[in-house]
Design a protein around this motif. Structure first.
Motif, short mmCIF file in Angstrom:
data_model
loop_
_atom_site.label_atom_id
_atom_site.label_comp_id
_atom_site.label_asym_id
_atom_site.label_seq_id
_atom_site.Cartn_x
_atom_site.Cartn_y
_atom_site.Cartn_z
N LEU A 237 0.84 -1.20 0.00
CA LEU A 237 0.00 0.00 0.00
C LEU A 237 0.87 1.24 0.00
O LEU A 237 1.66 1.45 0.93
CB LEU A 237 -0.90 0.00 1.24
CG LEU A 237 -1.82 -1.22 1.35
CD1 LEU A 237 -2.46 -1.31 2.73
CD2 LEU A 237 -2.90 -1.16 0.27
N MET B 140 -0.55 7.20 -0.64
CA MET B 140 -1.91 7.60 -0.97
C MET B 140 -2.91 6.52 -0.51
O MET B 140 -3.91 6.82 0.14
CB MET B 140 -2.02 7.80 -2.50
CG MET B 140 -3.41 8.10 -3.01
SD MET B 140 -4.08 9.62 -2.32
CE MET B 140 -3.42 10.80 -3.51
N ASN B 141 -2.63 5.27 -0.85
CA ASN B 141 -3.51 4.18 -0.43
C ASN B 141 -3.74 4.20 1.08
O ASN B 141 -4.85 3.98 1.57
CB ASN B 141 -2.91 2.82 -0.78
CG ASN B 141 -2.66 2.59 -2.27
OD1 ASN B 141 -1.87 1.74 -2.64
ND2 ASN B 141 -3.32 3.37 -3.13
N LYS C 131 -3.94 6.43 3.16
CA LYS C 131 -4.87 7.44 3.67
C LYS C 131 -6.30 6.89 3.69
O LYS C 131 -7.15 7.36 4.46
CB LYS C 131 -4.78 8.69 2.80
CG LYS C 131 -5.62 9.86 3.27
CD LYS C 131 -5.12 11.15 2.68
CE LYS C 131 -6.23 12.22 2.66
NZ LYS C 131 -7.25 12.09 3.69
N TYR C 132 -6.60 5.91 2.83
CA TYR C 132 -7.97 5.43 2.68
C TYR C 132 -8.14 3.98 3.12
O TYR C 132 -9.25 3.48 3.21
CB TYR C 132 -8.41 5.55 1.22
CG TYR C 132 -8.35 6.96 0.73
CD1 TYR C 132 -9.34 7.87 1.10
CD2 TYR C 132 -7.29 7.42 -0.04
CE1 TYR C 132 -9.26 9.20 0.70
CE2 TYR C 132 -7.21 8.74 -0.45
CZ TYR C 132 -8.20 9.63 -0.07
OH TYR C 132 -8.13 10.93 -0.45
#
Lengths: 193, 193, 193, 193, 193, 193
Positions: free
Chosen positions: F77, F80-81, F83-84
């Motif tokens: 991950l 950016m990944n 964060k979600y």
């Protein structure tokens, strides 16, 4: 305009994001999330033509087209990943569309897809599964072992009668075979295995 | 049903068909025709939202989605190729859709795209060019030299005012840059170069 | 000298041009037109050694080496593509060699190859087909299904007796097998399947 | 016939053998030994046309074509590798051709190339270096840094006057640029940088 | 510090160096020497845990980790290559570590590995062979033909009893199969074929 | 033994799992998690040699080697990944090692790494960051734009003084340059930029 350009650059991430499920099928062809989404959209267009009445074919198509946009921010998570990883697709979708003039429409399409309650969203989900099935059969016909163990999972998730009928037909095909019809001077792909 | 499965297998050829224009830009990222078509469809959805009235947004989207289907039979021909090669896209389109329950609709969408006369087809063509422009800028920002000599050709082919405005904004972006807005705890791609 | 450098850069396009026929054989190894042309030239050298008398072996070799040069401008068109696409190979060849001090020789070699009338050009064509057959067998032996349906087309196109004999031997081989001869301390590839 | 098929399968190893020198130039395009050998052969054909008299152009071409065949057994060794690794190319060549009806010819071509004494072998060596130079310039023009430090080594190894003149012209080119001559409706690659 | 950074850049060459043995198995998955070395190190950690007493597990692990470092300078030579090519691994190792504060330790680890006399080096060698076996079985289960002819060579080279037992178990596995144990809600890879 | 083979097959997933952070740096070289983990382990071995006393170098090495094993189940991950997406690395680690004779040791190593409290785990974390920095510099030196915006994040995460010193030296290097020292007849990679 500024936000639109940014949004379209971000959509381009899906060209660079590999579908991670194929890591489990040694020898399988690689594809991007964009590759997959393209055929999902074509299938949704086809499937909704087969449903008689009551369905908004264009809404199903738009839903199919955007259904994987949140993966530009979450990445593509295969079934194994999903057992250990929890993705907040809603937040990803919201940040992706924030500030766009048509953010509400995109958010609403993605939310409807996630909820999987309307006829249109059910068709879009079936399109998503059928695309996976086509790719599984293409890998099966390329000599990749192990595809058959995935098929029941795909079939179980299909919810429309037309989707199930089409799935059976896809499974019966030999996707690598081409027929050349001498009379009509015309090539056809597939045909009964 | 049989023809539909065959058709969808053939659509899958576009995942395996590389866009040949990038052979001229040494170091450029490779992409499939399906990768390209996916973002063209998203752009068409966006662009037609910006046009005020009079345009059938869903028709523009469907046209954008299918505009490169004949390449499953003709292959992708770059600008150099096109100087020496004549493709009968009409025949390819006809053979591709022959026998499908919705063949007429698909043929009509592809014919309208080729004619490039209706407002919807003009938007779909602009979407096609803008997708190329986005990819050119992504390659430019990845340090690939020579992209600038392609840009004027793309700009010249754009026909809508919104398409031209969006193109200028895309050219001004730095597609590799991400902004993290501390206040909103939010990432944005691009932004003025 | 200027034109020669330009010509040699353009020849380099064949390293970046994939042979598109393999898009139809899922799982097949990819190769460039340059990869293919290299072995075609070696085969032509071999085949013309087997023909007794009357044949200009060096001309056959030069013809084999340059036979796909026009593809630097037309792209590589597979059998499906050729049903819908008409390439002006002659114009492509002329533009490719224009201004070269030895343009006439190259044009004449490519024209003789296209005409397929002289003994040398027939050997070069057989070399082209045998190269395809070798690659088909290599893919067959790599477990790629579907190669057998291509074989009859290749065999039918062979025109020399030696080409046909060599083809039968290639089909009988197991290309992935290596023999290690303990006595001679020597490895051999292939051998009866 | 049996040995010929085996030999041709083994020649196919060069399609799968990457040129290892490019591992040192991060970002450089990959190529196979077959890709390289193809253009070396074309260059040898060109170069020997420029030499006036006294040279057997066809012998130079055949030598260029087969010069890297031993790498099917030794692998491709870059300059760093060669400092630590000693390859017995002669033994590799002998085992590769053993039992072929034209083994003597092939062995003699490869031996003459290794000796680098005859005019034909000097042209073939220059063709080998010029191919490397073309690829270096193509990588330079693709934005790959560091190519310039390799150039002096290539230039130093060139031995013919025509080879040196062609090298200077190649270095002065911009390999990614295409000229479209409006009058003649004709595209040219390269041209002064 | 300067030499350490240089050394670590050079270690990075192993990410870009393909394992050349797989060139013989058409259709096999490619891997880097770094990919291979990573799993060799994990296996060495595992195997030395199984040996009872007397073995320095950490030394075996360090030896496994560095055993292919000389390939950053010699390249990876497959079994065919090794018949014709003689690599001076000792010189490559010495130049690689020259000037490092811990050069002696690294040299000693690599020398002990080459000598293959101590218990730790025998475990590291077995780890190297078992990694190859795992990859062979993964390719076998991906439908790549011809892997079985390599297996006896691997088995013959194993020297520890635990290595041989583990090898038999690996051969009996179906590496592409995943078990989902419903009760424990838990996935397992492999399992009896 | 059964569980060990299954575990080692699963470790092989890291060869097929691309490091997803590079999706953000257009033109960057791709690498697998195994590629990365290999060099992290080498760096940990080096770094812990530089720390004086009090540190268990072998424990740091083992920790570095296994630190990304949970990614065989969670996937890799990027920032950016993350964060979600929330990954339960602990559960992934537990399922991965369940039933292994040395499960406790592996779990303890991975838990200590996650906690990042002991001196050994801090060294392993620094090794992880330095590996990323080396790869960033290699991409920077390959002409990939945008690497500099990542560097501050890496530097901020380094916690040992030696790690910081080494980082500065890495940033000052030109990773594509090789020095050939004529006197010692010896090549060195890198050196001041």
């Amino acid at each position: 305009m500024d936000r639109i350009a940014d949004f379209l650059f971000e959509v381009g991430m899906l060209k660079r994001t590999p579908r991670t499920g194929w890591q489990f099928l040694a020898g399988a062809e690689q594809e991007s999330v964009a590759d997959h989404s393209f055929r999902v959209a074509v299938i949704a267009m086809v499937l909704s033509r087969l449903e008689d009445g009551g369905i908004d074919a264009d809404r199903a198509l738009r839903m199919a087209l955007v259904h994987d946009l949140p993966e530009a921010r979450t990445g593509d998570l295969n079934y194994m990943n999903q057992k250990y990883v929890r993705a907040d697709e809603e937040a990803a979708a919201a940040d992706l569309t924030r500030g766009l003039p048509f953010a509400d429409e995109l958010d609403s399409l993605m939310a409807e897809y996630r909820a999987e309650e309307t006829a249109e969203s059910i068709v879009a989900h079936d399109a998503d599964q059928l695309e996976l099935l086509l790719q599984l059969v293409e890998n099966r016909d390329a000599g990749v072992p192990g595809t058959e163990s995935w098929v029941p999972f795909v079939l179980k998730r299909l919810r429309t009668e037309n989707g199930r009928r089409l799935a059976r037909r896809i499974l019966d095909s030999n996707s690598t075979r081409w027929w050349f019809d001498q009379d009509s001077d015309w090539w056809v792909r597939g045909g009964k295995g």
